[in-house]
Design an enzyme around this catalytic site. Sequence first.
Site, short mmCIF file in Angstrom:
data_model
loop_
_atom_site.label_atom_id
_atom_site.label_comp_id
_atom_site.label_asym_id
_atom_site.label_seq_id
_atom_site.Cartn_x
_atom_site.Cartn_y
_atom_site.Cartn_z
N GLU A 212 30.66 -32.31 26.71
CA GLU A 212 30.43 -30.94 26.25
C GLU A 212 29.88 -30.12 27.41
OE1 GLU A 212 27.85 -30.42 22.81
OE2 GLU A 212 28.84 -32.06 21.75
N GLU B 129 24.26 -37.40 21.15
CA GLU B 129 22.93 -36.84 21.46
C GLU B 129 21.80 -37.44 20.62
OE1 GLU B 129 23.22 -32.57 21.34
OE2 GLU B 129 24.53 -32.53 23.09
C1 GBH Z 1 25.06 -29.63 21.49
O1 GBH Z 1 23.68 -29.82 21.50
C2 GBH Z 1 25.64 -30.22 20.23
O2 GBH Z 1 26.24 -31.47 20.48
C3 GBH Z 1 26.62 -29.31 19.54
O3 GBH Z 1 26.83 -29.78 18.24
C4 GBH Z 1 26.11 -27.89 19.57
O4 GBH Z 1 26.90 -27.02 18.83
C5 GBH Z 1 26.08 -27.46 21.01
O5 GBH Z 1 25.26 -28.31 21.75
C6 GBH Z 1 25.56 -26.05 21.22
O6 GBH Z 1 24.25 -25.97 20.79
O7 GBH Z 1 16.72 -23.77 19.30
O8 GBH Z 1 15.07 -24.13 21.04
O9 GBH Z 1 15.14 -25.57 19.11
C7 GBH Z 1 23.01 -29.36 22.67
C8 GBH Z 1 21.56 -29.77 22.65
C9 GBH Z 1 19.57 -29.63 21.38
C10 GBH Z 1 20.52 -27.68 22.24
C11 GBH Z 1 18.78 -28.79 20.39
C12 GBH Z 1 19.74 -26.84 21.26
C13 GBH Z 1 17.72 -26.70 20.04
C14 GBH Z 1 16.96 -25.77 20.91
N1 GBH Z 1 20.80 -28.97 21.71
N2 GBH Z 1 18.51 -27.52 20.95
S1 GBH Z 1 15.89 -24.75 20.01
#
Ligand code: GBH
Length: 479
Positions: A385, A197
Amino acid sequence: MKSFTRRDFGKTVAAAAAFAGVSLPEIALGQPHAAVRQYPEGFRWGCATAAYQIEGGATADGRGPSIWDTFSHTPGITVNGDTGDVADDSYHLYKEDVKLLRNLGVSAYRMSISWSRVFPSGTGQPNPLGLDYYNRVVDELLANKITPYITLFHWDLPAALPGGWQSRDTSKAFADYAAYIAKHLSDRVHHFMTTNEFTCFTDIGYRDGRFAPGLKLPAAQANQVRHHGILAHGLGVQALRANAPSTTQVGLAENANVYVPIMETPKHIEAARRATRDGNAPFLATLMEGKYPDSYLQREGANAPKVEPGDMQAIGSKLDFVGLNVYTADYVSADGSAQGYAIEPRQTSYPHMASPWINITPECVYWTVRNVCDLWKPPAIYITENGCSADDVVTSANRIEDTDRVMYLRNHLTHLHRATTEGYPVKGYFLWSLLDNFEWCDGYSKRFGIHYVDFKTLKRTPKLSAEWYRETIARNAVV
Ligand code: GBH
């Protein structure tokens, strides 16, 4: 009058079949019609995790700190000040975790390597004890007939690397680390993903300041960080290819933004395809096309990244598979604008999971596969994922009845099934996640596991969703 029930219908079908001399073993009365959503033979079912989120053992056996150790230890950053110091302690309990995998019946496990466990300073002297841990995990998986899929970098950048992703040298250090891992693990590991990512470890960490290292750089510098991220991937692919057998499968795990056409008509489908290219311009589009899309360069103007000779060749390295991490999507419709589409605003009443950013959009798994394949035709796709957080509670009977997670998973796998029936080369699915774990800034407040973890005792308990997944895997069909 008594209404005509599903059971009556079953009897009618059975009677008609008997009359015609046909047996219908798959539609036995009262049995789930699993054959309706049968996955292709050989489809790989797995679970995914990441090192910093599950391992703990933060200072064990010479591990060096990563930027997520530093960041999570900074007051006010994570919920409750949680850190990954202990997490699920998979560093010590990995055998137990492999048992959980075996009980599910998965054939594959996606895990990541903590770079600073193997190279405590990011570069230079390797730490043999760090590598030994991954040797033990890989051997334990193989002894249980589970195929390891290894991600080299899931955000835990060694803190010692000067400038982090602001420095080009970090991309080169990554390539050296990739070469070392290939040399030592590729006799037993045949699937590698470079990075996880891009947007999370570049934009969110260096531009938005919400993830490690928490910087808010201006556009030109932030775009350069992006460039170093994709350059690391490209140099990493080259390093893996140069140091592993030619049959080794190399890819990445990318959370491409997903666009679902508001209606399945040609103009909206075309709109979603265009949005997919634009919405993933600096990362996946650039990798797959071997150059930055012109529209991206024009949009960024003077802030566009500085590219050195050879960079784009590395970045555009052919991949054996594209891994897609998918949780949610946006709806798109065709409009009369120059770009040809509009991204629909997110309704406040749109249903979502425990994490507010997970709008429940089960079509996302189908459309991410279709859009990516239609645009770039990768030889193979994995869902690396997919999963969700839920407000899990342990009942007095010590059960975790996560029906909402089952609903989420069943719907997503139903839509992914469609992609397999239409011939898209989807080879496998990794559920996020095997265990509740350290959910970055949300600490331990958001649970994504199909196994419940009591973070005081570290005891793992299968949730209802684990039973559901085991049944799905056993039947190779959505249940
Ligand atoms: C994935 O990211 C990751 O690869 C993994 O490590 C993680 O545990 C999993 O998803 C579940 O989250 O709180 O509004 O700022 C997914 C993409 C990008 C989703 C950052 C959450 C933050 C949103 N992520 N985003 S916010």
